[in-house]
Structure formats: structure tokens, C-alpha cells
Design a protein around this motif. Structure first.
Motif, short mmCIF file in Angstrom:
data_model
loop_
_atom_site.label_atom_id
_atom_site.label_comp_id
_atom_site.label_asym_id
_atom_site.label_seq_id
_atom_site.Cartn_x
_atom_site.Cartn_y
_atom_site.Cartn_z
N LEU A 82 0.86 -1.18 0.00
CA LEU A 82 0.00 0.00 0.00
C LEU A 82 0.90 1.24 0.00
O LEU A 82 2.00 1.20 0.55
CB LEU A 82 -0.90 0.00 1.24
N VAL A 83 0.41 2.31 -0.59
CA VAL A 83 1.22 3.53 -0.70
C VAL A 83 1.61 4.02 0.70
O VAL A 83 0.77 4.13 1.60
CB VAL A 83 0.45 4.62 -1.48
N GLY A 84 2.90 4.29 0.86
CA GLY A 84 3.38 4.88 2.11
C GLY A 84 3.43 3.93 3.29
O GLY A 84 3.37 4.35 4.44
N GLN A 85 3.57 2.65 2.99
CA GLN A 85 3.47 1.66 4.06
C GLN A 85 4.81 1.36 4.72
O GLN A 85 4.86 0.90 5.85
CB GLN A 85 2.93 0.37 3.44
N GLU A 122 -5.85 17.49 1.38
CA GLU A 122 -5.90 16.68 2.61
C GLU A 122 -4.86 17.22 3.57
O GLU A 122 -3.83 17.74 3.15
CB GLU A 122 -5.56 15.22 2.30
N ARG A 158 2.23 8.89 8.72
CA ARG A 158 1.20 7.90 8.36
C ARG A 158 0.24 8.46 7.31
O ARG A 158 -0.42 7.72 6.61
CB ARG A 158 0.44 7.45 9.61
N LEU A 159 0.15 9.81 7.26
CA LEU A 159 -0.84 10.42 6.37
C LEU A 159 -0.24 10.99 5.09
O LEU A 159 -0.92 11.05 4.06
CB LEU A 159 -1.56 11.56 7.12
N PRO A 200 0.29 8.52 1.74
CA PRO A 200 -1.02 8.12 1.21
C PRO A 200 -1.80 9.31 0.63
O PRO A 200 -2.50 9.16 -0.38
CB PRO A 200 -1.75 7.52 2.42
N ARG A 209 -3.27 9.45 -3.14
CA ARG A 209 -4.67 9.71 -3.50
C ARG A 209 -4.80 10.95 -4.39
O ARG A 209 -5.58 10.97 -5.33
CB ARG A 209 -5.52 9.86 -2.23
N LYS A 257 -10.59 6.54 2.10
CA LYS A 257 -9.12 6.49 2.05
C LYS A 257 -8.62 5.10 1.70
O LYS A 257 -7.41 4.85 1.69
CB LYS A 257 -8.54 7.00 3.36
N ARG A 287 -3.88 -0.78 8.24
CA ARG A 287 -3.97 0.44 7.46
C ARG A 287 -5.00 1.39 8.09
O ARG A 287 -4.79 2.61 8.16
CB ARG A 287 -4.35 0.11 6.02
N ALA A 347 -3.30 3.04 10.90
CA ALA A 347 -2.36 4.08 10.48
C ALA A 347 -3.08 5.36 10.07
O ALA A 347 -2.62 6.46 10.34
CB ALA A 347 -1.50 3.58 9.32
N LEU A 348 -4.23 5.20 9.44
CA LEU A 348 -4.92 6.39 8.92
C LEU A 348 -5.89 7.01 9.92
O LEU A 348 -6.26 8.17 9.78
CB LEU A 348 -5.66 6.03 7.62
#
Lengths: 376, 455
Positions: free
Chosen positions: A39-42, A81, A151-152, A155, A159, B392, B399, B402-403
């Protein structure tokens, strides 16, 4: 298998570098595919400390860091965001007189690059930051730096890139990558992609991919040793880092608005890129405690509620690989950021997109060229 | 061989019997336990100065409690008992212990985890009000401290503990305002054949229900919780009865719980493989029939492996010790393995019956309002979880964590994890096993920064 999906650029690796590159390429109208194994940014982009820090960097990296800092300031508008960036200031403190001298010398040196630091005496530090220990002798404040939520951020870039028209494909591990003719062919389990340009931004795994094009690099994977406390009232605005010759004293911490205090530093742990795992050595967490309270004794009242690590790629000279390939036309690299890539991420994306789309960038990238390892 | 270090974590029924078997083989196991006194949660001993007899504390189980306590006391001098000690991490073949603010690294040759269980919570609007306790917490207050959680208490949720705790409160003189069971009566009927595999246990369940009726305690089956109401504390429970009518029961405290959840964090930190257990609707460590995990030298026993109750835990503790002994090169009679395995077999079937009679109400997750709090440490609502799922793109729990910060607080998901998984799965429209499980991260419980390394 059906016909390859055609694009202008394929970005391999959806960390903050790759996601930001895809986003800024789209803003330039380039047709881009972003391939991310998980997943992106994992990975490292999502588990790092969250420092948006310019002081203390390798000086030739400052133009890139400055460009990145400017983007951090507009990130919410750009991405639509919030990645919780706040320009709280970043203060580096030291415990020894000769270290204070070096902080002053650094402040002079970075001024050339347009970074203004404020050197603070022990008394000034304690007046501004009463949580600091009495043993702190001097500090250097970078007032416009700060921190964001790792964490944000990546991602959010992913997006935003997708909303801007990038094809963002998660759970798409690259099984084969080659350049049989004018175009690259990149194969994943579900589809094959074709483009004249590829960017490798695969973090600690970047070296495996560059090696397929005959460019081996001595990259090693290590895991930061992170921890976070239970929340307490929001009192510590700036990011605090310790400047010391002793690596184990080099702790850094920040308080998030929610109230938790996040720290890292001092030690690195084992990381296993093949297993996609990095671990905390519990002894490192225990060893960090006195190093944290050495700077801010009041933290001894708190408890830590979670620890974590992640897989970061380190190179022997502690600076990343960034720029065009030395061997293959149309191939670009941005990986191996040696644990200090998070702040650079937006700037790397903007700069790489500029380089790819226009063929040049005013940001000096020569020190980061992959050929520095080919020479050895 | 004699100096191999075998460590047992937990001094409840499973840990006690494991230690006993190891000592019988001539080993001197280390027994680590968070509590000051042995007994675990079910046979928790009262603090010094309290003089209630075992019958008052443990009811029908007084005999078994005495036996387990006695077995542990008989090990004095034969084991190294480390009470009030938390295992906060496991790394590289060693346990990391915390006693007060002293931290110690303890390498092991074999490790038996008998870590027990904790309440399984399905949130309801208002569950974070002062005066709302878990069912297990309500029982501990009574058992350990002779305290009730309130003067007029509603017990709500499901599972055998619901009736047992209500009965114990009523017997101790508290007013039980109502017992509100979310499982329908028809589920009990369906479960009867499986429950009949242990007739004595079934009879006890019937006894508690009958005694509650005799004391005039209202018991409602098949209810749906609506909210716990109050300003500074609990004032009432609002619920719908089986016919769908909304009702309100005044009270000043609520004991809430839906059965038990295995405490598996240490098995996770020991890097044991996990698999989804459709009966528990939880990811559980994978073991063979004797308790061996996928990590060499690490064994599981008791409710920490899967919820089968105290009697099964005693057997499983002994069996895991036998497995560890055999793997360490000791000779263990084949007949001992055979008899323990045979004794454990009906326990599993009875447990399946309990899960049929008192099902985890996974479907409540769909009914939460967006503003209902799921993760109480971080105040993460059902709406927050739905947003990270749908807007998201969080396809699984880590996940979503995390979000959204769900499971990032002091409890590290021990309380909110199961419900968060249901809310996420419901939002995504996938089976709950597909959203995975929260990865374990040390420390298992909060670790003081004032901690010092010793030893």
C-alpha cells in the motif's frame, strides 16, 4: 496476457518519493503509472519520525530541502488533505561547549543557502523551553521547520495523484523490468506496463532494481527504533533533537497535538527487506529512556505505549541516490534516503517531475548521482 | 539438561499445572505473573486481610480453586515465582520483564504462555461513561475487593459470565436491575446438544438462571442495546426487547461483556503464526494438539490459546508442559499425552456450544451511528472507521489504524480491536477475516520511562 498498458512514465515504488513524483508529473500533464508492491506509504515513508527539518543536513542538499519546505507549507491546498504539518520550529540542543561551537559554525554555513538559524544560549533555551534539562548548554533553532504525520503524508500524495489522473496500482509487485528497445517493460502479476521513462523509488529495495540495469549500490537496510508515549497536555511545540558526537546520545522527539510524544534515535535495529519486516530490539527502547530524560527530565513521569520500526535504506556516505541513471537512458532514481527522506519527499517529487518532464532542474543533484558508486 | 530454563507466563490454572508438571520432571521453572498472588483471574485470591471463605468467592468452583491454589503452594521452593511482573516484550529468545520500574532480560530455552483472557467488548453508545465496567472487571471488584460497581447494576451482553456475575452480585446483596442478554433463547436450544457434552457445566448455567429468577431479577433474552445514558455517570440503559419495543432500565452502573477474548499479544511478539478461528471470530495462534506453536520452544496453554475455560486450562497447561519436556529430551509417557488429549476433547465441543448459545453480535457493528465511539483511548468513532475504509481505501485493520489512530492508545487495541474489525469489515462489505488483525507491538502494557535496566 493482454497488451501492455502504455504511459509516459512508470514510477516503481509508492513511498513518499514515488507518490510525490507521480503527483507532480500529473500536474505537468504527464501520463504516469505508479506501481506499489503493498500500500502507498506503508514502509519507511509511513513509519518514520515525521521530521520536517532542514538544519543539520548535508549542505549541498539544502536547495532541495528548501524547495521541499516551501511545498510542505502549501501541502493542504495542493493535496486537498491535511498531513498535520505544523511549522513549530526545530531546535537542536547540545551538552558540550565544543558542540555549541559547531552549531554556531553550521548556522553560519547554512545562511548561504538561505536558511536562517537562531543560536540560543542556555538561559534563552530554558526561558523558551522550560522542559529542557539544566545540562543543556546551547541550541540552534530553525524557526520555520516542524513536523508532520508520516502515516498520512505519502497516502495523501498517492490519492491526490490518482485524483489528478495518475494510475496508482497497489499490491502490484514488479516481477520483471527491462528495456528491450526504446521503451521499458514492467511486469506485475496482473498486468504489464510500457513507457519510455522509468523512475525507481523503491527505498531499501531500490538497489535490487538498479542492479538489474547494471548499477549495483552498497545499500543496507536498517530499522529506526521508534516509540510513543501516552498522551499528555500539549506543551512541547518544537521538534527537539540532540546534537552530539556520540550516536547514542542523538535522540529526537516531538509532541503531536493529540498529546503523545514520539521519539527515535540513538540506535538502529535489524531490518529484513525480504520479509518486509523490521524489529524493535527491546533493549534499545530501554537504553533510549535515560537518553530521552537526559534532555527532558519531566518525561520520566510518562509511560511509553507503543514501539515500532521500519525498513530504511542506508548508503555508506549517508546521502541518497537521486537523478538519472549513469547507464540507461530514460531511467531515473530516487531511493536510499538514509533515514532523512521524509522532509525531502515533496521536494524530491517536484524536482524529479521537473527533471523528467523538462530534462533539467535548477536543484543541484550531482552529489547524489548513482555513478559515485560505479567509480569504486 | 537440568539447567535448561523453562519459563511459564501466568499463574492461573494453566500456568499452575504446567509448572507442577515441569517441577515433577525435576526442572525448576520460572513462573512469571502480573498479579501479586497466584490463581489467575478465575481463581483470583483476595488480598491479605480479607477472610471470605473459598465458597463465598468461587461458589461451585471452590473445590477446584482450593486444588489449584494448593498445587501452586506445594511448588514453593521447587519453582521460581516472580509475582507482580509483566512480560512486556519477547525478542530473540528472551523475555523482557518489568517489575515496578526494574527491567530485566530473561533468556529461555522453552516458554509456556498461559496468559489467559480478557473481556470481549462490543461498544454501545455511552459505553465510555463512568460507571460502565467490563463483566470481568465487575467480577474482579467483587472477588478481590468485595466491592460492587454500583448499587443498582445492569448486566448486559452475552456469555456464561453474564449470568454468573449477575448471580454473584445478587447473592452478595447488590441490586441487579436487569440481566440483558443479546443472544436469543432459540440459540440456547440450538446449542443444547453440544452443551450436554459437559452436563455438570450445563446444570450450573441452569442453576444461576433459576436463582436469578427466584430473587426476582428480570432476565431478558434477545435484546438489542440502544444506549447507556447519563450525564456524569450511568443513569439508565436503553434497549429494545425481542419484540422490538424500546425500554429503559434505571441503574447507576453497567457490567458489559460478550464472552472472552484470548490474550495473544505475547504469542504475536514471539512471532507465532496466527490463523482465523471462525468460532471465536478472532485470529488465534496456531498450535498442534499439545500446544506447540510455529515458533520452536514456544507453547500455549489455556484461555490464551483458545477459550475453553478453567478446567480445560488445567489439562492444557499440563499437556503443554509434557510437550516442552519431550522436546527438551525428557521422557514423557505416551499414555500421559493420550489421557490429557482425550480429556480435552469434549471441552472443545462444549466451547462450540457456548459460542452457539451466546454468539458474538457481529451484526451490531452495522447499526452503530457514525458518532458512536469504537476506540475509547483515541476517541475513534464508527464514522471515522467508515471514512478510512471507504474514502481512504484502508483494506485491512493495520492500514485503518495508520490512517485513523484506531487501536493506537493505551490499550493498543485489546479492548476495541474485535469491534473495530467488525465495523471495518461491515463498511467494506467483506468477511471479518479479510480485514486481518492488528499487529502486536511492544510493550504489551504501558512501560514507564523511569524504568531502569537491572541484571
Amino acid at each position: 496476457m493482454s497488451a501492455p498498458i502504455q504511459a509516459d512514465v512508470i514510477v516503481v515504488g509508492g513511498g513518499i518519493m514515488g507518490a510525490a513524483t507521480a503527483f507532480f508529473l500529473r500536474r505537468r500533464g504527464v501520463k504516469v503509472v505508479l506501481l506499489e508492491r503493498g500500500l502507498v506509504g506503508q514502509q519507511a515513508s509511513g513509519v518514520n519520525f515525521g521530521n520536517v527539518r532542514r538544519q543539520g543536513r548535508f549542505l549541498p542538499q539544502l536547495p532541495l530541502a528548501n524547495r521541499s519546505r516551501a511545498i510542505w507549507g502549501q501541502l493542504s491546498e495542493l493535496l486537498g488533505e491535511d498531513a498535520e504539518f505544523i511549522a513549530t520550529g526545530h531546535v537542536r540542543v547540545c551538552f558540550r561547549a565544543h558542540e555549541a561551537d559547531r552549531l554556531e559554525a553550521h548556522a553560519l554555513a547554512v545562511r548561504e543557502y538561505g536558511l536562517e538559524l537562531e543560536i540560543l544560549s542556555a538561559n534563552e533555551l530554558r526561558a523558551r523551553y522550560p522542559f529542557l534539562a539544566p545540562g543543556v548548554v546551547a541550541g540552534s533553532l530553525s524557526p520555520l521547520d516542524g513536523h508532520a504525520n508520516p502515516r498520512l503524508a505519502a497516502p495523501a500524495f498517492g490519492r491526490a495523484a490518482a485524483r489528478a489522473g495518475a494510475l496508482v496500482v497497489e499490491n502490484a509487485e514488479v516481477l520483471a523490468i527491462e528495456k528491450p528497445g526504446d521503451d521499458f517493460l514492467v511486469e506485475t502479476a496482473a498486468a504489464t506496463y510500457r513507457a519510455p521513462i522509468v523512475q525507481i523509488s523503491a527505498g531499501a529495495w531500490g538497489g535490487t532494481l538498479s542492479a538489474r540495469f547494471g548499477e549495483k549500490v552498497p545499500i543496507v537496510a536498517r530499522g529506526p527504533q521508534m516509540a510513543v508515549t501516552e498522551p499528555m497536555p500539549y506543551r512541547i511545540a518544537p521538534v527537539v533533537g540532540v546534537f552530539s558526537d556520540n550516536e547514542h546520545e542523538g535522540m529526537y522527539f516531538r509532541q503531536v497535538k493529540r498529546g503523545n510524544i514520539v521519539w527515535g534515535g540513538g540506535w538502529r535495529g535489524p531490518a529484513f527487506p525480504d520479509l518486509l519486516r523490521a524489529y524493535i530490539d527491546p533493549m534499545n527502547t530501554l537504553r533510549q529512556f535515560p537518553m530521552v530524560t537526559r534532555v527532558a527530565p519531566g518525561l520520566a513521569q510518562l509511560r511509553t505505549i507503543r514501539t515500532w520500526s521500519g525498513i530504511e535504506g542506508y548508503l555508506p556516505d549517508d546521502i541518497p541516490i537521486m537523478g538519472p541513471s549513469g547507464k540507461v537512458s530514460g531511467l531515473f532514481y530516487a531511493f536510499g534516503f538514509c533515514g532523512h527522506g521524509f522532509q525531502l519527499g515533496p521536494g524530491v517529487g517536484d524536482t524529479m517531475a521537473e527533471l523528467i518532464a523538462t530534462g533539467s532542474t535548477p536543484i543541484p543533484l550531482a552529489p547524489f548521482h548513482i555513478s559515485r558508486f560505479a567509480m569504486q | 539438561m537440568a539447567d535448561r530454563r523453562v519459563v511459564v507466563v501466568g499463574a492461573g490454572p494453566a500456568g499452575t499445572r504446567a509448572a507442577e508438571r515441569l517441577a515433577a520432571a525435576g526442572l525448576r521453572p520460572v513462573v512469571i505473573d502480573e498479579a501479586a498472588l497466584n490463581g489467575g483471574q478465575i481463581y483470583r485470591r483476595q488480598p491479605a486481610g480479607f477472610t471470605r471463605p473459598a465458597e463465598a468467592l468461587y461458589g461451585f468452583e471452590a473445590g477446584r480453586a482450593r486444588a489449584v491454589h494448593g498445587a501452586f503452594e506445594a511448588l514453593s521452593g521447587l519453582i521460581e515465582h516472580r509475582p507482580q511482573t509483566l512480560v512486556w516484550h519477547i525478542y530473540d529468545g528472551a523475555l523482557h520483564l518489568l517489575c515496578g520500574t526494574k527491567a530485566e532480560r530473561l533468556p529461555y530455552d522453552a516458554l509456556i504462555l498461559a496468559t489467559g483472557a480478557t473481556d470481549r467488548i462490543m461498544p454501545v453508545r455511552g459505553w465510555t461513561l463512568p460507571g460502565v465496567y467490563s463483566l470481568g472487571g465487575s467480577q474482579i471488584a467483587l472477588k478481590a475487593q468485595a466491592c460492587a460497581i454500583g448499587a443498582e447494576v445492569v448486566f448486559m451482553g452475552s456469555g456464561p459470565l453474564l449470568y454468573l456475575v449477575a448471580y454473584q452480585y445478587a447473592k452478595a446483596g447488590a441490586t441487579v436491575a436487569a440481566v440483558l442478554d443479546t443472544s436469543p433463547f432459540s440459540a440456547s436450544v440450538k446449542a443444547l446438544p453440544a452443551l450436554a457434552t459437559r452436563p455438570a457445566m450445563l446444570a450450573k448455567g441452569i442453576y444461576y438462571t433459576a436463582r436469578l429468577a427466584l430473587r426476582g431479577v428480570a432476565v431478558h433474552r434477545g435484546i438489542t442495546p440502544v444506549a447507556i445514558e447519563g450525564d456524569d455517570g450511568v443513569a439508565a440503559v436503553v434497549w429494545r426487547d425481542a419484540a422490538g419495543r424500546e425500554r429503559r432500565t434505571a441503574c447507576d452502573a453497567v457490567g458489559l461483556g460478550y464472552g472472552l477474548r484470548s490474550e495473544t499479544q505475547l504469542a504475536d511478539l514471539a512471532r507465532c503464526d496466527f490463523a482465523f478461528d471462525p468460532i471465536a471470530r478472532q485470529y488465534l495462534p496456531v498450535t498442534d494438539q499439545d500446544g506447540r506453536t510455529s515458533t520452536p520452544g514456544v507453547y500455549l496453554a489455556g484461555d490464551g490459546a483458545r477459550i475453553q475455560g478453567a478446567d480445560a486450562a488445567e489439562l492444557a497447561g499440563r499437556l503443554a508442559a509434557c510437550a516442552a519436556l519431550r522436546d527438551l529430551g525428557h521422557s514423557v509417557p505416551a499414555a500421559e499425552f493420550a489421557s490429557l488429549r482425550a480429556a480435552l476433547a469434549p471441552m472443545a465441543q462444549f466451547r462450540e456450544g457456548l459460542d452457539t448459545a451466546f454468539p458474538w453480535p457481529a451484526h451490531f457493528a452495522a447499526g452503530f451511528a457514525d458518532s458512536d465511539v469504537v476506540c475509547r483511548c483515541e476517541c475513534i468513532t464508527a464514522g471515522d472507521l467508515r471514512e478510512v475504509a471507504l474514502e481512504k481505501g484502508a483494506p485491512e485493520l493495520n492500514r485503518a489504524k495508520a490512517l485513523s489512530r484506531v487501536g493506537m492508545g493505551r490499550c493498543q487495541g485489546r479492548m476495541c480491536g474485535p469491534a473495530a474489525a467488525e465495523v471495518l469489515a461491515d463498511a467494506l462489505g467483506v468477511p471479518v477475516e479479510q480485514v486481518g488483525r492488528l499487529r502486536g507491538q511492544g510493550p504489551v502494557k504501558p512501560l514507564p520511562i523511569a524504568t531502569e535496566i537491572v541484571g
